[in-house]
Design an enzyme around this catalytic site. Structure first.
Site, short mmCIF file in Angstrom:
data_model
loop_
_atom_site.label_atom_id
_atom_site.label_comp_id
_atom_site.label_asym_id
_atom_site.label_seq_id
_atom_site.Cartn_x
_atom_site.Cartn_y
_atom_site.Cartn_z
CG HIS A 140 36.93 62.69 -8.45
ND1 HIS A 140 36.28 62.01 -7.73
CD2 HIS A 140 35.65 63.48 -9.00
CE1 HIS A 140 35.11 61.68 -7.99
NE2 HIS A 140 34.46 62.64 -8.92
CE LYS A 267 61.93 73.85 -0.61
NZ LYS A 267 61.13 72.54 -0.87
CD GLU A 274 54.60 72.48 4.77
OE1 GLU A 274 55.17 73.60 4.62
OE2 GLU A 274 55.05 71.22 4.79
#
Ligand code: ARG
Length: 445
Positions: A140, A267, A274
């Site tokens: 979970h 970043k 992705e």
């Protein structure tokens, strides 16, 4: 009409398979006495010439000629004259396209199989290298029990192993040759279908001519295997995205597979991960799309089936790209061992070890042990401590029979070490499994 009808824009990539199939057909026609030796020779030499022209960019594809089959045949006629017209004896574009596409899909599966092996090997090597590295295991996405990073990598090796068997299975089933089924009913010429099947490395000719030209199971099955495999790639990609976030900071991805931001200098975006995660959408899309095309078609061939190619090419290309990108990312990826270890001990992750100790040492039934452990966790939570930071008095206030021996099982390292059951997370098990995989994968590459 031309715009909706022509497929040459995308089926030109079948040229190699088309010419290979035509050469096998011509040789069989000669052998069966349907075509003269002289014409056969002209045809085969001409076809090889056409292939050379295509491969050296000297071939002009024409949309008026609709598809790859007619483009090749038309150029053959320019090159060798009327004999070219005899090549299409005892066949049709219907069995021709089914044969070409099967040959293409078969080559593609072989390529996937070698890519999958390379990816599995990269993962198995990471697993061996990091068999001892502890990290939190989740259910979970809540901290559950500590596991090893190697164990996590091997989970994907197993998934990809199943993908391999699905592709191999699809390959085995598709390997029957439709050539010679002609338009739908077979042919009145005395052809030798076993000969063409053998020449094209098929196991045997297909057994029903109607089915042969109407069947696209082979591409559906391949797309289905690619879909399931792409789901695996997507799940791993998602983990890479999570792990490389500042909050998790479990792994460092290389510069080669991340991008910077044009405005935020700090970043490192996991773009490749992705995009791998996203590829599954178009792959399952192609499977769904082609299923919808096929589901209402009466036997035998319908032009609808021409719509199989664009979707399939796109999906198979992108699946292959995702495999390659993920392999590169994994080879370059570095686990941040300190951060993983720190998180592995969080979330009361060794609570199950307390429960197991209570069962093993003081013989509590597991359900009662679970209850006692719950109280110990609640105590630690109240005092804002980790489990190993509780005092023996605290422990005994919940269950007086507890001894200081319990502290041995509270460390993350001891927790993973103890899970030596077959397939468990213990470094000894992981190393054994990784070695086994590496040995068998290296044999295949
Ligand atoms: N371009 C067609 C396809 O991809 C080839 C078969 C055409 N057959 C026909 N009878 N029109 O399906």
């Amino acid at each position: 009409m031309e715009e909706i009808n022509a497929s040459i824009g995308y089926d030109k990539r079948l040229y190699k398979q088309d010419i290979k199939g035509s050469i096998a057909h011509a040789e069989m026609l000669v052998d069966a006495g349907i075509l003269s030796k002289a014409d056969g020779k002209k045809i085969i030499t001409g076809l090889k010439q056409v292939q050379k022209e295509i491969e050296t960019d000297q071939f002009t594809f024409s949309r008026q000629l609709e598809d790859i089959h007619m483009n090749v045949e038309s150029r053959l006629r320019e090159l060798i004259g009327d004999a070219a017209g005899r090549l299409h004896t005892a066949r049709s574009r219907n069995d021709q396209v089914a044969t070409d596409f099967k040959l293409y899909v078969r080559d593609t599966i072989d390529h996937f199989l070698s890519q999958l092996t390379t990816l599995q090997l990269a993962l198995a090597k990471k697993a061996e290298e990091h068999a001892e590295v502890v990290m939190p295991g989740y259910t979970h996405l809540q901290t559950a029990q500590p596991v090893t990073f190697g164990h996590h990598c091997l989970a994907y090796v197993e998934m990809l192993g199943r993908d391999v068997t699905r592709f191999k299975d699809a390959r085995k089933r598709l390997n029957e040759c439709p050539l010679g089924s002609a338009a739908l009913a077979g042919t009145s010429f005395p052809i030798d279908r076993k000969m063409t099947a053998k020449a094209l490395d098929f196991d045997k000719p297909t057994a029903n001519s109607l089915d042969s030209v109407a069947d696209r199971d082979f591409i559906l099955e391949t797309l289905s295997a690619a879909s399931i495999s792409a789901i695996h790639l997507s799940r791993f990609a998602e983990e890479l995205v999570i792990w490389s976030s500042a909050e998790f900071n479990f792994i460092k991805l290389s510069d080669s597979f991340t991008t910077g931001s044009s405005i935020m200098p700090q970043k490192r975006n996991p773009d490749a991960a992705e995009l791998i995660r996203a590829k599954v959408g178009r792959i399952i899309g192609a499977f769904n799309g082609l299923s919808m095309v096929m589901k209402g078609l009466p036997l035998a061939y319908s032009k609808d089936m021409q719509e199989d190619k664009e979707m399939a090419f796109d999906a198979l290309d992108n699946y292959s790209l995702a495999l390659a990108a993920l392999t590169g990312m994994i080879e370059d990826m570095h686990p941040n061992k300190e951060k993983m270890a720190k998180s592995a001990g969080g979330g009361f992750s060794t609570a199950t070890d307390i429960a197991d100790w209570l069962v093993r040492v003081i013989n509590l039934p597991f359900r009662d042990a679970h209850h006692v452990t719950g109280s110990i966790v609640a105590l630690a939570e109240k005092q804002n401590l980790r489990l190993h930071e509780l005092s023996l008095d605290d422990m005994q206030s919940v269950e007086p029979k507890i001894t200081k021996d319990i502290f041995n099982v509270l460390s993350v390292e001891n927790s993973v070490k103890s899970r030596k059951s077959y397939g468990g997370t213990a470094p000894t098990e992981v190393r054994k499994m990784a070695k086994k995989w590496i040995k068998s994968l290296e044999k295949q590459t």
